[in-house]
Design a protein around this motif. Sequence first.
Motif, PDB file in Angstrom:
ATOM      1  N   HIS A  51       7.549  37.460  26.549  1.00 20.90           N
ATOM      2  CA  HIS A  51       8.534  36.154  27.153  1.00 20.90           C
ATOM      3  C   HIS A  51       9.053  35.183  27.273  1.00 20.90           C
ATOM      4  CE1 HIS A  51      13.057  36.981  27.500  1.00 20.90           C
ATOM      5  NE2 HIS A  51      12.804  36.576  28.548  1.00 20.90           N
ATOM      6  N   GLU A  55      16.536  31.628  25.201  1.00 25.57           N
ATOM      7  CA  GLU A  55      17.583  30.855  25.552  1.00 25.57           C
ATOM      8  C   GLU A  55      17.691  30.780  26.297  1.00 25.57           C
ATOM      9  OE1 GLU A  55      17.732  35.155  24.438  1.00 25.57           O
ATOM     10  OE2 GLU A  55      17.300  35.070  22.220  1.00 25.57           O
ATOM     11  N   TRP A  56      16.856  31.372  28.248  1.00 29.05           N
ATOM     12  CA  TRP A  56      18.159  30.590  28.912  1.00 29.05           C
ATOM     13  C   TRP A  56      17.432  28.880  29.196  1.00 29.05           C
ATOM     14  CZ3 TRP A  56      15.502  28.478  33.345  1.00 29.05           C
ATOM     15  CH2 TRP A  56      16.159  28.464  34.384  1.00 29.05           C
ATOM     16  N   ARG A  61      20.022  22.125  28.112  1.00 29.51           N
ATOM     17  CA  ARG A  61      19.482  20.728  27.432  1.00 29.51           C
ATOM     18  C   ARG A  61      20.615  20.626  26.436  1.00 29.51           C
ATOM     19  NH1 ARG A  61      14.419  22.728  29.747  1.00 29.51           N
ATOM     20  NH2 ARG A  61      12.563  21.621  28.661  1.00 29.51           N
ATOM     21  N   ILE A  64      20.876  18.734  20.853  1.00 29.86           N
ATOM     22  CA  ILE A  64      18.742  17.185  20.340  1.00 29.86           C
ATOM     23  C   ILE A  64      17.732  17.846  20.813  1.00 29.86           C
ATOM     24  CG2 ILE A  64      18.467  15.338  19.750  1.00 29.86           C
ATOM     25  CD1 ILE A  64      21.277  14.102  19.301  1.00 29.86           C
ATOM     26  N   GLN A  65      18.080  18.057  22.410  1.00 36.55           N
ATOM     27  CA  GLN A  65      16.411  18.945  23.123  1.00 36.55           C
ATOM     28  C   GLN A  65      16.424  19.779  21.829  1.00 36.55           C
ATOM     29  OE1 GLN A  65      18.025  17.831  26.559  1.00 36.55           O
ATOM     30  NE2 GLN A  65      16.339  16.292  26.696  1.00 36.55           N
ATOM     31  N   TYR A  68      14.154  20.525  19.457  1.00 38.21           N
ATOM     32  CA  TYR A  68      12.354  20.524  19.564  1.00 38.21           C
ATOM     33  C   TYR A  68      11.971  21.714  19.667  1.00 38.21           C
ATOM     34  CZ  TYR A  68      13.126  16.186  18.286  1.00 38.21           C
ATOM     35  OH  TYR A  68      13.527  14.917  17.158  1.00 38.21           O
ATOM     36  N   ARG A  72       9.154  24.928  18.437  1.00 40.54           N
ATOM     37  CA  ARG A  72       8.286  25.625  19.001  1.00 40.54           C
ATOM     38  C   ARG A  72       8.206  26.991  19.889  1.00 40.54           C
ATOM     39  NH1 ARG A  72       8.411  20.408  19.428  1.00 40.54           N
ATOM     40  NH2 ARG A  72       6.073  19.037  19.341  1.00 40.54           N
ATOM     41  N   ASN A 154       2.581  15.288  10.431  1.00 41.18           N
ATOM     42  CA  ASN A 154       2.531  15.956  11.203  1.00 41.18           C
ATOM     43  C   ASN A 154       2.296  17.211  11.052  1.00 41.18           C
ATOM     44  OD1 ASN A 154       1.490  17.779  13.819  1.00 41.18           O
ATOM     45  ND2 ASN A 154       1.958  17.249  15.110  1.00 41.18           N
ATOM     46  N   THR A 157       3.921  20.458  13.954  1.00 39.71           N
ATOM     47  CA  THR A 157       5.630  20.703  14.549  1.00 39.71           C
ATOM     48  C   THR A 157       6.001  19.587  14.039  1.00 39.71           C
ATOM     49  OG1 THR A 157       4.415  19.533  16.033  1.00 39.71           O
ATOM     50  CG2 THR A 157       4.877  22.019  16.677  1.00 39.71           C
ATOM     51  N   LYS A 158       6.716  20.045  12.771  1.00 36.00           N
ATOM     52  CA  LYS A 158       7.218  18.594  11.218  1.00 36.00           C
ATOM     53  C   LYS A 158       8.449  17.767  12.305  1.00 36.00           C
ATOM     54  CE  LYS A 158       6.393  22.035   7.965  1.00 36.00           C
ATOM     55  NZ  LYS A 158       6.263  23.237   8.910  1.00 36.00           N
ATOM     56  N   GLY A 159       9.380  18.076  13.147  1.00 39.03           N
ATOM     57  CA  GLY A 159      10.100  17.193  13.764  1.00 39.03           C
ATOM     58  C   GLY A 159      11.050  17.039  12.339  1.00 39.03           C
ATOM     59  N   MET A 162      17.600  18.063  11.938  1.00 40.54           N
ATOM     60  CA  MET A 162      18.488  16.228  13.011  1.00 40.54           C
ATOM     61  C   MET A 162      19.805  17.581  12.632  1.00 40.54           C
ATOM     62  SD  MET A 162      19.559  14.602  15.062  1.00 40.54           S
ATOM     63  CE  MET A 162      17.734  13.635  15.647  1.00 40.54           C
ATOM     64  N   LYS A 343      21.778  32.948  21.197  1.00 39.32           N
ATOM     65  CA  LYS A 343      20.901  33.894  20.695  1.00 39.32           C
ATOM     66  C   LYS A 343      20.227  33.496  19.328  1.00 39.32           C
ATOM     67  CE  LYS A 343      20.356  38.125  20.281  1.00 39.32           C
ATOM     68  NZ  LYS A 343      18.264  38.666  20.538  1.00 39.32           N
ATOM     69  N   ARG A 345      17.916  34.959  16.204  1.00 36.24           N
ATOM     70  CA  ARG A 345      17.171  36.021  16.496  1.00 36.24           C
ATOM     71  C   ARG A 345      16.309  36.027  14.968  1.00 36.24           C
ATOM     72  NH1 ARG A 345      18.346  40.455  11.758  1.00 36.24           N
ATOM     73  NH2 ARG A 345      17.501  38.766  10.750  1.00 36.24           N
TER      74      ARG A 345
ATOM     75  N   PHE B 136      11.805  43.174  25.942  1.00 32.34           N
ATOM     76  CA  PHE B 136      11.143  42.747  26.058  1.00 32.34           C
ATOM     77  C   PHE B 136      11.016  42.349  27.703  1.00 32.34           C
ATOM     78  CE2 PHE B 136      11.219  41.446  21.639  1.00 32.34           C
ATOM     79  CZ  PHE B 136      13.077  41.699  21.238  1.00 32.34           C
TER      80      PHE B 136
ATOM     81  N   PHE C  54       2.305   8.343  11.364  1.00 30.55           N
ATOM     82  CA  PHE C  54       1.346   9.588  11.492  1.00 30.55           C
ATOM     83  C   PHE C  54       1.765   9.514  13.176  1.00 30.55           C
ATOM     84  CE2 PHE C  54      -0.865  13.205  12.594  1.00 30.55           C
ATOM     85  CZ  PHE C  54      -1.369  12.942  13.831  1.00 30.55           C
ATOM     86  N   ARG C  55       2.212  10.966  13.941  1.00 31.19           N
ATOM     87  CA  ARG C  55       3.511  10.818  15.433  1.00 31.19           C
ATOM     88  C   ARG C  55       1.944  10.651  16.558  1.00 31.19           C
ATOM     89  NH1 ARG C  55       7.032  14.477  13.281  1.00 31.19           N
ATOM     90  NH2 ARG C  55       6.125  15.912  14.232  1.00 31.19           N
ATOM     91  N   VAL C  74      17.606  12.642  25.752  1.00 30.06           N
ATOM     92  CA  VAL C  74      16.813  12.624  24.666  1.00 30.06           C
ATOM     93  C   VAL C  74      15.258  13.589  25.071  1.00 30.06           C
ATOM     94  CG1 VAL C  74      17.006  12.291  22.065  1.00 30.06           C
ATOM     95  CG2 VAL C  74      18.411  11.348  23.513  1.00 30.06           C
ATOM     96  N   PRO C  76      12.926  16.449  25.048  1.00 28.49           N
ATOM     97  CA  PRO C  76      13.036  17.479  25.284  1.00 28.49           C
ATOM     98  C   PRO C  76      12.137  18.231  26.192  1.00 28.49           C
ATOM     99  CG  PRO C  76      12.357  17.210  23.649  1.00 28.49           C
ATOM    100  CD  PRO C  76      12.177  15.902  23.920  1.00 28.49           C
TER     101      PRO C  76
END
Lengths: 417, 168, 125
Positions: A51, A55-56, A61, A64-65, A68, A72, A154, A157-159, A162, A343, A345, B136, C54-55, C74, C76
Amino acid sequence: MKKIADTGNEQNSFTFCVGPVHPALKEPLQFTFKIEGERVKKVDFMLSHVHRGIEWMGTRRNPIQIIYLAERICGICNISHPFAFCRAVESVAGIEVPPRAEYIRTINAELERIHSHLLWAGIAAHELGFDSVLHYILKARERVLDIIEYITGNRITKGIMMIGGVRRDISKKQYRKIIEAMEYYKKQVKKISDILLKDHVVKARTINTGILSKADAIKLCAVGPTARASGVKRDVRQDEPYAAYKYLDVEAITPATIGKETRGDVYDRTLVRLAEIRQSVNIIVECLKSMPEGKIAYEDKIPKLLAELKSVEGEGIGRHEAPRGEVLHYIKLIGNETLFSWKVRAPTYANLLSWVPMLLGAQIADIPIIAASTDPCLSCTNRAVITKHGKHVVIDHEALHELSVKKTLALRKVKHD
Amino acid sequence: MLKDILDSFKRELGEKIIEARIEEKVKGEKRLWLVVRKDSFKRVVKHLFLAYPNTRFAVASGYDADTHITLIYHFFVSLEGKAGDASVNIKVDVPKNNPVLPTITDIVPGALISERELQEMLGVKIKDIPDPRRIFLSNDFPKGIYPWRRDEYGPERIVRDLHRGDKE
Amino acid sequence: MIVIAKELVKQLLKKPFTNLFPAKYAPKSIKQFLRDAKEGKVKLNPPVVVPPNFRGKIEYDEKKCIRCKLCTRVCPAKALEYVEKENIIKYHLFRCAFCGQCVDVCPTGALKLTKEFLLAGYKKD
């Protein structure tokens, strides 16, 4: 095995734990089985080892943050979580995504589906003991990861998501490489299907193992290929078309649509996943042909986007069909820079309860392949502890995998006699 | 299709629904939001499953709103074939001094995991739940701290900010 | 069985698929090995090719920066920090997630993505 008779006597049953870390599962999960002889009589599982409080973290944030952060949550369903999150934010703020961005999002989502299903096929073969098939499939998967790196920068982690569009465009020079890779995959999927589905030992181990009936799949609210293999036609791309799926006609794949019998066992799930790879290849080729020109994002200037999202209020839901099932994100904004409530799921959440009817009555050597056939998005390693009348016997983590491999070899001998 | 669902609700349970609205902020995505009272919650869910047997329960989310806790149950109603999915979301408020809600696992067994999560994350007590264990959070997580709450029961005091450097 | 057997035999006749190390066996002294390679006595296997765009690691140009602090809002992972006393942006490499969002936001182009990805180290600061 004949010596321990199945008399239902409590003294003959013992409790057997698998996990929390185990080679069959990709994340920590602890199963506790009550076993009589070689058959499972009762199943129980315990999560809670990873865990992370995501979510917390989201409540501190700005949106936009969080894109990312959502990326993950899972390493394999990497585009699915940002996709559903962006759809949720766009649904609250009333943002329209330009058509070219919709096509690019769809292409990336289908590329991810190809790589995830190939990885699953390799791991399922490894559970049965076919290590050479595992390495063959992982080699075939390298090509799609190279294409993903070429488009997005990459491998994992494609990023690229937006809010309101995507961050990078696919130029005309890059089309040729993608189309060549798709030609390569059309041939490879045929070869891999022949290897996995026509082999008589694979058939003997997977047919009629880990059956999930259609009524159970509906009652326990299963999603994704787990439900589709049992005959339930459920797919977000078909039920609520979004992005470029609105312009294409995507149908949920069940064994009936390919013309095979529906049993709801491990063989059917393999069949459905390999057929979905073929479907994804066709979708990508279709998208590249009909992609329109235009903008790739609703708003290019990020500070303007942040200022607009700061004044929005409301609740929204975003959904996407990830390789494992339906991903759902619910968010609530109250006119602040940070979120109020979020949330997540993931699809495995809904498929957890379907383990119980699948594992009842199964043999111990089948536990790895049945647990892995629902493609749980979790990860692992560890030892199993068997308690017998109060005595503890610790077995190395190889033992369970070895049991599974031994069964395959035994079956092969039987067929050749 | 959402309009029909809303009409059927209004016919059967007119006075039990506090508020109902259909939202479509983005073209092609319709959502139905209903707000019901705590006492009539189970009746509303039963009616939904009786009238539309192809309903699926997705997830239950919730948030802390100062004096009460709001829970939202997300359902999807589908017709066999290509008619699509309809999104029905039922909101219910429980007061903080008595956060009790009846279970719906007798109507839909797949809701067990969501209810166990609500119990440990928000401190809501689900009556007659078949399996009240934690799901959880691990067993050594302190009792009485509910991660999704924003008041004195929230997790603020056990949070450690790793980005401020490891000076421990 | 026959299908997989044919495929496996074909693999025996192909080159290995994995990327090669610079040298086949580990040399006894790395400095001597590098000196030999420079003079042309030993051939090195070329490094893995990295695609364009490439990043990798972020590069910060202090002269172009106007201290608007948009990048800190911005990021993260909170890897960019504005230090009040020295009036400069500090980049924490070990927290960076290499998403490139700060590069997109910067109005003057003071931040750039490079192609470096071999960034292992021993200390966290």
